[in-house]
Enzyme design. Structure first.
Site, PDB file in Angstrom:
ATOM      1  N   HIS A  10      71.405  21.252  72.789  1.00 39.56           N
ATOM      2  CA  HIS A  10      72.737  20.657  72.620  1.00 39.56           C
ATOM      3  C   HIS A  10      73.849  21.644  72.964  1.00 39.56           C
ATOM      4  CE1 HIS A  10      73.522  23.042  69.016  1.00 39.56           C
ATOM      5  NE2 HIS A  10      72.277  22.786  68.655  1.00 39.56           N
ATOM      6  N   GLU A  83      66.379  19.813  64.449  1.00 35.45           N
ATOM      7  CA  GLU A  83      66.256  21.260  64.307  1.00 35.45           C
ATOM      8  C   GLU A  83      65.359  21.606  63.118  1.00 35.45           C
ATOM      9  OE1 GLU A  83      65.834  24.058  65.341  1.00 35.45           O
ATOM     10  OE2 GLU A  83      67.828  24.801  65.926  1.00 35.45           O
TER      11      GLU A  83
END
Length: 208
Positions: A10, A83
């Site tokens: 990202h 994550e």
């Protein structure tokens, strides 16, 4: 038939910029991150992906949305691409972790599992992310997956069958950079390219 999987980290967030541990805290992209995503999307769109899949955390899903805006495709979401869960570290800066939880921090810096703090193990992280990669790869001959720094590295290592010591040799992905993996019937998964992207002049924030 060869399958290509693009694993895309990202864009930048304010917590990245501050060196703050994000983990599974849902932190949005900042202005730099949105610009990074838009510029990287132009390059990735030229590869004509068959599908786009993303972690459901905003910083990854909004990064994927930048590519979808160019290609006209829908984004699929997979919680397995989130994550690493960093437990009580989440919200602290890495300097604060080092000061408040020095033994845990030392193990993390050495590339070992963190003992304490409710931090997800590297093996659990690698397994869940690699499972997400495998399912995403079934969606076409070229699939883009938007995920996170630690998740990307550990998931890639697990997919390639690498031991922890070898995974540690992978440099942290820069924001909005990607990895290309290929798979075919005779050779399995292989690493084709690493840390590819538009932005190359900024320090690499920790993959947390």
């Amino acid at each position: 038939m060869t399958t290509r999987l693009i694993v895309w980290r990202h864009g930048n967030t304010d917590w990245n910029a501050a060196g703050r541990v994000q983990g599974q805290t849902d932190v949005p992209l900042n202005d730099i991150g949105r610009r990074q995503a838009a510029e990287a999307a132009t390059l990735l769109a030229a590869m004509t992906p068959d599908a786009i899949v993303a972690s459901d955390l905003r910083r990854a899903s909004d990064t994927a949305a930048a590519l979808a805006a160019v290609t006209g495709q829908q984004v699929g979401y997979d919680e397995r691409l989130r994550e690493r869960f960093f437990g009580v570290w989440q919200g602290l800066t890495t300097a604060e972790v080092a000061d408040q939880r020095p033994e845990e921090y030392a193990r993390w810096k050495a590339g070992n599992d963190v003992v304490g703090g409710d931090v997800e193990t590297l093996d659990d992280l690698g397994k869940r992310v690699a499972d997400g990669f495998q399912d995403a790869a079934r969606l076409g001959s070229l699939v883009v997956v938007a995920t996170h720094g630690a998740a990307a590295r550990q998931g890639i290592g697990h997919l390639l069958g690498w031991p922890i010591e070898q995974v540690r040799t992978l440099r942290a992905l820069q924001n909005c950079h990607w990895v290309e993996l290929t798979q075919d019937g005779s050779r399995g998964w292989q690493l084709a390219a690493y840390n590819v992207g538009v932005f190359t002049d900024r320090p690499v924030p920790p993959p947390v």
